[in-house]
Design an enzyme around this catalytic site. Sequence first.
Site, PDB file in Angstrom:
ATOM      1  CG  ASP A 156     -12.671  -4.764   0.225  1.00  0.00           C
ATOM      2  OD1 ASP A 156     -12.170  -5.216  -0.815  1.00  0.00           O
ATOM      3  OD2 ASP A 156     -12.427  -5.209   1.359  1.00  0.00           O
ATOM      4  CE  LYS A 185      -9.294  -0.219  -4.518  1.00  0.00           C
ATOM      5  NZ  LYS A 185      -9.955  -0.402  -3.222  1.00  0.00           N
ATOM      6  N   GLY A 189      -9.536  -7.789  -4.469  1.00  0.00           N
ATOM      7  CA  GLY A 189     -10.665  -8.452  -5.111  1.00  0.00           C
ATOM      8  C   GLY A 189     -11.602  -7.377  -5.608  1.00  0.00           C
ATOM      9  CG  HIS A 190     -10.636  -4.744  -8.326  1.00  0.00           C
ATOM     10  ND1 HIS A 190     -10.524  -3.938  -7.232  1.00  0.00           N
ATOM     11  CD2 HIS A 190      -9.461  -4.645  -8.979  1.00  0.00           C
ATOM     12  CE1 HIS A 190      -9.333  -3.383  -7.215  1.00  0.00           C
ATOM     13  NE2 HIS A 190      -8.659  -3.800  -8.262  1.00  0.00           N
ATOM     14  CD  GLN A 201      -4.274  -4.248  -1.929  1.00  0.00           C
ATOM     15  OE1 GLN A 201      -3.421  -3.671  -2.564  1.00  0.00           O
ATOM     16  NE2 GLN A 201      -4.758  -5.398  -2.315  1.00  0.00           N
TER      17      GLN A 201
HETATM   18  P1  GTP Z   1     -10.118  -3.948  -3.434  1.00  0.00           P
HETATM   19  O1  GTP Z   1      -9.180  -3.742  -4.548  1.00  0.00           O
HETATM   20  O2  GTP Z   1     -10.128  -5.364  -2.906  1.00  0.00           O
HETATM   21  O3  GTP Z   1      -9.931  -2.951  -2.329  1.00  0.00           O
HETATM   22  O4  GTP Z   1     -11.685  -3.860  -3.941  1.00  0.00           O
HETATM   23  P2  GTP Z   1     -12.652  -2.817  -4.659  1.00  0.00           P
HETATM   24  O5  GTP Z   1     -12.451  -1.445  -4.176  1.00  0.00           O
HETATM   25  O6  GTP Z   1     -12.565  -3.019  -6.130  1.00  0.00           O
HETATM   26  O7  GTP Z   1     -14.080  -3.238  -4.140  1.00  0.00           O
HETATM   27  P3  GTP Z   1     -14.790  -4.667  -4.135  1.00  0.00           P
HETATM   28  O8  GTP Z   1     -15.142  -5.015  -5.531  1.00  0.00           O
HETATM   29  O9  GTP Z   1     -14.038  -5.650  -3.320  1.00  0.00           O
HETATM   30  O10 GTP Z   1     -16.086  -4.325  -3.256  1.00  0.00           O
HETATM   31  C1  GTP Z   1     -17.087  -3.513  -3.666  1.00  0.00           C
HETATM   32  C2  GTP Z   1     -18.394  -4.321  -3.781  1.00  0.00           C
HETATM   33  O11 GTP Z   1     -19.468  -3.429  -3.768  1.00  0.00           O
HETATM   34  C3  GTP Z   1     -18.541  -5.114  -5.054  1.00  0.00           C
HETATM   35  O12 GTP Z   1     -19.242  -6.285  -4.802  1.00  0.00           O
HETATM   36  C4  GTP Z   1     -19.359  -4.180  -5.983  1.00  0.00           C
HETATM   37  O13 GTP Z   1     -20.120  -4.865  -6.943  1.00  0.00           O
HETATM   38  C5  GTP Z   1     -20.242  -3.521  -4.981  1.00  0.00           C
HETATM   39  N1  GTP Z   1     -20.627  -2.147  -5.286  1.00  0.00           N
HETATM   40  C6  GTP Z   1     -19.906  -1.151  -5.878  1.00  0.00           C
HETATM   41  N2  GTP Z   1     -20.597   0.004  -5.876  1.00  0.00           N
HETATM   42  C7  GTP Z   1     -21.769  -0.252  -5.243  1.00  0.00           C
HETATM   43  C8  GTP Z   1     -22.905   0.555  -4.902  1.00  0.00           C
HETATM   44  O14 GTP Z   1     -22.950   1.739  -5.137  1.00  0.00           O
HETATM   45  N3  GTP Z   1     -23.914  -0.071  -4.225  1.00  0.00           N
HETATM   46  C9  GTP Z   1     -23.891  -1.395  -3.909  1.00  0.00           C
HETATM   47  N4  GTP Z   1     -24.928  -1.906  -3.265  1.00  0.00           N
HETATM   48  N5  GTP Z   1     -22.852  -2.171  -4.221  1.00  0.00           N
HETATM   49  C10 GTP Z   1     -21.803  -1.617  -4.882  1.00  0.00           C
HETATM   50  P1  IMP Z   2      -2.104  -8.896   2.891  1.00  0.00           P
HETATM   51  O1  IMP Z   2      -2.119  -7.809   1.910  1.00  0.00           O
HETATM   52  O2  IMP Z   2      -2.698 -10.175   2.394  1.00  0.00           O
HETATM   53  O3  IMP Z   2      -0.745  -9.100   3.485  1.00  0.00           O
HETATM   54  O4  IMP Z   2      -3.052  -8.454   4.125  1.00  0.00           O
HETATM   55  C1  IMP Z   2      -2.716  -7.389   4.984  1.00  0.00           C
HETATM   56  C2  IMP Z   2      -3.966  -6.637   5.433  1.00  0.00           C
HETATM   57  O5  IMP Z   2      -4.528  -5.945   4.324  1.00  0.00           O
HETATM   58  C3  IMP Z   2      -5.079  -7.522   5.977  1.00  0.00           C
HETATM   59  O6  IMP Z   2      -5.771  -6.793   6.964  1.00  0.00           O
HETATM   60  C4  IMP Z   2      -5.987  -7.724   4.774  1.00  0.00           C
HETATM   61  O7  IMP Z   2      -7.317  -8.024   5.140  1.00  0.00           O
HETATM   62  C5  IMP Z   2      -5.883  -6.354   4.122  1.00  0.00           C
HETATM   63  N1  IMP Z   2      -6.125  -6.365   2.663  1.00  0.00           N
HETATM   64  C6  IMP Z   2      -5.248  -6.722   1.702  1.00  0.00           C
HETATM   65  N2  IMP Z   2      -5.799  -6.569   0.486  1.00  0.00           N
HETATM   66  C7  IMP Z   2      -7.040  -6.085   0.683  1.00  0.00           C
HETATM   67  C8  IMP Z   2      -8.090  -5.684  -0.207  1.00  0.00           C
HETATM   68  O8  IMP Z   2      -7.981  -5.726  -1.420  1.00  0.00           O
HETATM   69  N3  IMP Z   2      -9.217  -5.213   0.359  1.00  0.00           N
HETATM   70  C9  IMP Z   2      -9.356  -5.103   1.711  1.00  0.00           C
HETATM   71  N4  IMP Z   2      -8.411  -5.467   2.595  1.00  0.00           N
HETATM   72  C10 IMP Z   2      -7.252  -5.958   2.073  1.00  0.00           C
HETATM   73 MG    MG Z   3     -12.018  -5.837  -2.743  1.00  0.00          MG
END
Ligand code: GTP
Ligand code: IMP
Ligand code: MG
Length: 420
Positions: free
Chosen positions: A13, A16, A40-41, A221
Amino acid sequence: MPSIVVIGSQYGDEGKGKVVDLLGEKADLVVRFSGGNNAGHTVVVKGVKYKFHLMPSGAIQGKRCCIAAGVALDPRVLKQELDQLKGKFEFSLVIDPRVQIIMPWHNMLDATSEEAKGKQRIGTTGRGIGPCYADRADRTGIRFAELVDEARFMERLDAVFSIKEKTLKAVYNSGMQISKDEIFREYRALGRELKQYLGDVSVEVTDALSQGKTVMFEGAQGTYLDIDFGTYPFVTSSHPISGSIFTGVGFGLRPIERVIGIVKAYTTRVGGGPFVTELEGDLAHTIREQGAEYGTTTGRPRRVGWLDLVLLRTAQRLNNFTEIALTKLDVLSGLDEIEICTEYKLNRETVRERPADIKDIMKCRPVYKKFRGFKLEGKLESFDQLPKEAKEYVQFIEKELNVPVKIVSIGPGREETIFR
Ligand code: GTP
Ligand code: IMP
Ligand code: MG
């Protein structure tokens, strides 16, 4: 710049999705190589929010998207995402025949095994990821090539269903909530629909790289959720670190031009496990609310804490980042004081890299350096326009990690980005 890898340096999170979307413009292929719909992106384009769990974020740039062998794919979820995207974006998709399929029993086993673990529960996303990868290793998994071939699917389902039914009953005293017939009908329909996307991603990516095309590998992740190098057992079941692009996609070792480490300006974590710089109380609440730190997949509030350089130094060793994208700097705006953890105390020793053993990590106490707060106001388009204190914060990170911070993100939108 033929190969670009985007990796989460913390617990996932980090943002990315935004960076892949930004840089995806230049890519010919965007490839997911590990994880599944536990990810969740969120990508925000012109104020509109798009959430992806499985589809590479390159879809909204109209790119050729690949789901490689290392991914665990839930066809129900993919179908939903495709339905949302179709007609809006002109992307194409290819899914490797070796991809492991998440079946309904994987979701059930994820839930029952978490329940059985009690206090030791991991806090998974409940998406069946662990059981699916476990079956891959056990060789009772069903692959994409089998899903899209009705006769083979029937054969595999026959072989696996009764094993899973017995496991659920004998080990967890729980039943299979869906019949074999129902699964067959539902998954046959999904197989028929998804068959058009079947293609050898290993071959496609290797060819693209040989032809000098730009391939973007989209991590999911984060480094500390890696099954071997994360805080085991509080990890996911795949390898989110950079080296896994080779085994997750299927091409030989070669130099990679850009490995972009996504670093959130503070730290967050969803689920259980150690978190050395974790904050509680009002400050945690403020950062969580300003950063909208609630899981994209499960909606759970994310745990929050200060930036941890010990964790990032080791992430640098594990991933060999060529550059850093620092995200969510805006979230810290308005705080009087900001802290960065520069080292840990483990008993009486000073520790600058993450201990390998979770038992030691649990005992580590953070040592902080204080920074004066800053306010990000008005239109900020270049690094020079940032307040002095914000620049100091960024420069301290790059000096400590010895990697340039080339992107500073100050908001979720594409335009809220500073390139250096
Ligand atoms: P995973 O693959 O689940 O690890 O997620 P991710 O790395 O793609 O990140 P994710 O989208 O879950 O979380 C990032 C959140 O922050 C999203 O809601 C983006 O829209 C938001 N975001 C990204 N960059 C910025 C920033 O610079 N400032 C703010 N305020 N929000 C941001
Ligand atoms: P699983 O991948 O669903 O088995 O979860 C294992 C661990 O990884 C838990 O702590 C989840 O919250 C964490 N996790 C899995 N995917 C993500 C992600 O995309 N963002 C943040 N945490 C994650
Ligand atoms: Mg995410």
